[in-house]
Structure formats: C-alpha cells, structure tokens
Write a protein that holds these residues in place. Structure first.
Motif, PDB file in Angstrom:
ATOM      1  N   GLN A   3      28.600   3.962 -74.512  1.00 33.28           N
ATOM      2  CA  GLN A   3      29.214   3.307 -75.843  1.00 33.28           C
ATOM      3  C   GLN A   3      28.233   3.176 -76.933  1.00 33.28           C
ATOM      4  O   GLN A   3      28.575   3.694 -77.964  1.00 33.28           O
ATOM      5  CB  GLN A   3      30.044   2.193 -75.284  1.00 33.28           C
ATOM      6  CG  GLN A   3      31.168   2.632 -74.432  1.00 33.28           C
ATOM      7  CD  GLN A   3      31.911   1.255 -74.053  1.00 33.28           C
ATOM      8  OE1 GLN A   3      31.903   0.890 -72.870  1.00 33.28           O
ATOM      9  NE2 GLN A   3      32.634   0.618 -75.078  1.00 33.28           N
ATOM     10  N   ARG A   4      27.027   2.374 -76.661  1.00 32.70           N
ATOM     11  CA  ARG A   4      26.390   1.953 -77.708  1.00 32.70           C
ATOM     12  C   ARG A   4      25.671   3.127 -78.433  1.00 32.70           C
ATOM     13  O   ARG A   4      25.527   3.397 -79.508  1.00 32.70           O
ATOM     14  CB  ARG A   4      25.431   1.105 -77.312  1.00 32.70           C
ATOM     15  CG  ARG A   4      24.708   0.509 -78.278  1.00 32.70           C
ATOM     16  CD  ARG A   4      23.650  -0.354 -77.911  1.00 32.70           C
ATOM     17  NE  ARG A   4      24.141  -1.684 -77.091  1.00 32.70           N
ATOM     18  CZ  ARG A   4      23.520  -2.604 -76.577  1.00 32.70           C
ATOM     19  NH1 ARG A   4      22.064  -2.612 -76.505  1.00 32.70           N
ATOM     20  NH2 ARG A   4      24.359  -3.549 -76.027  1.00 32.70           N
ATOM     21  N   GLN A   7      28.155   5.062 -80.847  1.00 33.81           N
ATOM     22  CA  GLN A   7      28.814   4.148 -81.305  1.00 33.81           C
ATOM     23  C   GLN A   7      30.342   4.107 -81.254  1.00 33.81           C
ATOM     24  O   GLN A   7      31.130   4.038 -82.156  1.00 33.81           O
ATOM     25  CB  GLN A   7      28.353   4.106 -82.834  1.00 33.81           C
ATOM     26  CG  GLN A   7      27.090   4.176 -83.187  1.00 33.81           C
ATOM     27  CD  GLN A   7      26.832   4.678 -84.589  1.00 33.81           C
ATOM     28  OE1 GLN A   7      27.582   4.590 -85.528  1.00 33.81           O
ATOM     29  NE2 GLN A   7      25.470   4.666 -84.641  1.00 33.81           N
ATOM     30  N   TRP A 296      19.776  -0.801 -69.651  1.00 38.70           N
ATOM     31  CA  TRP A 296      20.245  -1.011 -71.060  1.00 38.70           C
ATOM     32  C   TRP A 296      20.653  -2.467 -70.992  1.00 38.70           C
ATOM     33  O   TRP A 296      21.185  -2.978 -70.275  1.00 38.70           O
ATOM     34  CB  TRP A 296      21.477  -0.277 -71.471  1.00 38.70           C
ATOM     35  CG  TRP A 296      21.488  -0.160 -72.997  1.00 38.70           C
ATOM     36  CD1 TRP A 296      21.768  -1.278 -73.792  1.00 38.70           C
ATOM     37  CD2 TRP A 296      21.566   1.092 -73.914  1.00 38.70           C
ATOM     38  NE1 TRP A 296      21.604  -0.742 -75.145  1.00 38.70           N
ATOM     39  CE2 TRP A 296      21.479   0.690 -75.021  1.00 38.70           C
ATOM     40  CE3 TRP A 296      21.557   2.478 -73.503  1.00 38.70           C
ATOM     41  CZ2 TRP A 296      21.745   1.525 -76.251  1.00 38.70           C
ATOM     42  CZ3 TRP A 296      21.448   3.170 -74.641  1.00 38.70           C
ATOM     43  CH2 TRP A 296      21.725   2.943 -75.862  1.00 38.70           C
TER      44      TRP A 296
END
Length: 302
Positions: A3-4, A7, A296
């Motif tokens: 997701q990161r 974005q 992460w």
C-alpha cells in the motif's frame, strides 16, 4: 503489503466481497434492476445465476444495502441446511428465539404467525439464499412449501436464489417442476468484456486511493486474457501482479508481471508459455515481495 509503495489507502483487490469497491458494470446494474422490479412485484421465486467468481455474493450484499424500507430481508449464506435447519435459520433472521422445546409443527406455526405480523406491518419478507446450487433436494422442496404461506391477497414470503449454472440444471429435474413454475423472474450475470476489465481495474485502484494509473495497457489486456473476464480471477491476478511490481520496486505493473502472476494462479487460461522458467521467477519475486513487506516498518502482509 504494497500500500505505501503505491500510495494506496486500501488493498484494492481483496477476495472478500467489499461493497466499497463495487464497480457498477452494466450487467450488475441490469441484475439489480431485475431484482428490485421482481421484489416490488411481490410474489414468487427469483433466480440469479452466474459463473463461479462472477460477483453474485457482492450483488447480494449490494441488495442488502439498497433494501427498500418495506423489505424484511433474511440473508442465508450457508446452503448446506436440512429442512428443519432452514426453518430455524429463517426464524432467527426474523427475530424469533431458538428453543429445543419447539417441535417442527410448532416452529412452522410460529413462522407463519411472524410472517403474518410482518405483513400486517406492511413488510415484505424476502429470503436471500447464496450458493443455492448446493441446497439439498429436500431443503429446496421445504423452501417451496414455505412459500405456500399466504394471506388472501398475497404470499407471505419471497425467495431469491443466487447460484452457479449448476442450479439451472438441478431445477430442470422433474421433481422440481412445481418450484420451476414459481420462478417469476430470472437473470444471468455475464462476465466482463475487455473494455470492462480495464474500467474495473482503473476504478478499483482509484477507489483505493491511487492518483496515477498502476497498470500499463498491455498489463490490463493480459489480465483480461488470463482471467477470461471473471472478477475473482481479475482480483487475484491484479493483486499478485502488484506484489511482483512491488518486489521489483516498479511504479507500474507490466504485462510480464501479469504473466508471472498467471503462472502462480489456478484456473487461469491459457497458461503462459515457458511455464517452468516463469514459474521459478514468479516464486522468487513473490517471496522477495513478501520478505520486503515483512521487514517494512509497521508493515503487514494483508
């Protein structure tokens, strides 16, 4: 997981039917229109058929969300019920309480009384049955008998059957001829076209928070080819392809990522060529993507 990197606020291609990501394709809108028309007509069985993964459960949940004020909906997602279990499941959905001291004839009387009470309040009681092709024969017949409950003006119960094409074959049997005659409306949920797959992919990633395209046109075409327009397979391939792109640190998904995802996915057709080499690469990249996500900070796999 990714997701990161892309974005995104949400994962756009989960397998759980999520009404937040409903894409109003023409065939889905048509089926919803048939359902609403049929339910407002007030009588009989309604049958919605479609291939595995075509979006029947999501449509069922959309119908639950868009229910009219005078609808009393009873959603039964588990079809593997005996006739008695079916009656109890309906009773519980309608607000009655379970008791081991209630025998089957008493239960039927309580159900009729509750249905008449709801009708007196101006309510239409509707059963939504998912995966109806798996209903035992005796339970299907018990369901038909339940729809015999009526006032002088109208039936007390309507039934919507959501099922795979096998449901049509089962209902074609001689023993179900009475039930067949009570099907007043039916509709088939068709699969997505090439243009619809593209619109589906773009809208889902947009709904998840993406501000730029995440799939190249060739990748969209590959997803359409391997998924055959089946929404569930589109979701699986898109999710894996995003994971592969993330593992490589790429900002967009390419056709190569989709081919690798297809090799790691059951029921895609046709399988890409050079399957042994692609399969090895796909496994390596998927493993790398999972490892990166796990490391992460604050990351989670799903």
């Amino acid at each position: 997981m990714y997701q990161r990197h892309f974005q995104l606020q949400h994962l756009p291609f989960g397998l759980t039917p999520d009404t937040r990501f409903f894409v109003p394709l023409q065939q889905h809108q048509d089926v919803l229109a048939v359902l609403k028309t049929a339910l407002n007509a007030g009588e009989g069985f309604i049958k919605i058929s479609g291939e595995v993964g075509s979006g029947k459960t999501l449509l069922c949940r959309m119908l639950l969300q868009q229910a009219e004020p005078d609808w009393q909906l009873a959603y039964l997602p588990d079809p593997c019920l005996t006739p008695l279990e079916l009656r109890w499941a309906l009773a519980l959905e309608l607000g009655l309480h379970y008791s081991g001291n209630i025998d089957p004839p008493q239960l039927l009387q309580l159900l009729q009384r509750q249905l008449m009470l709801l009708a007196a309040q101006g309510k239409k009681t509707i059963i939504l049955l998912d995966e109806a092709q798996a209903l035992p024969d005796d339970t299907l017949e018990a369901l038909r008998l339940l729809t015999n409950l009526e006032t002088e003006q109208r039936k007390l119960l309507q039934v919507v059957l959501f099922g795979q094409p096998e449901l049509n074959s089962r209902l074609g049997a001689y023993r179900f001829r009475q039930l067949r005659q009570r099907i007043t409306f039916s509709s088939h949920l068709s699969l997505m076209s090439r243009k619809q797959v593209t619109a589906y992919l773009r809208q889902r990633v947009s709904q998840a928070g993406a501000t730029v395209p995440l799939f190249r046109p060739a990748a969209e075409a590959a997803i359409c080819r391997y998924s055959r327009g089946i929404p569930r397979l589109v979701n699986v391939l898109a999710h894996k392809a995003l994971l592969l792109a993330f593992g490589e640190g790429r900002a967009v998904v390419t056709a190569q990522h989709v081919r690798l995802a297809a090799l790691d996915t059951e029921d895609v057709s046709p399988k890409p060529k050079s399957w042994w080499w692609y399969s090895l690469v796909a496994m390596t990249l998927l493993t790398a993507g999972v490892a990166v996500a796990a490391c992460w900070p604050g990351g989670a796999l799903l």
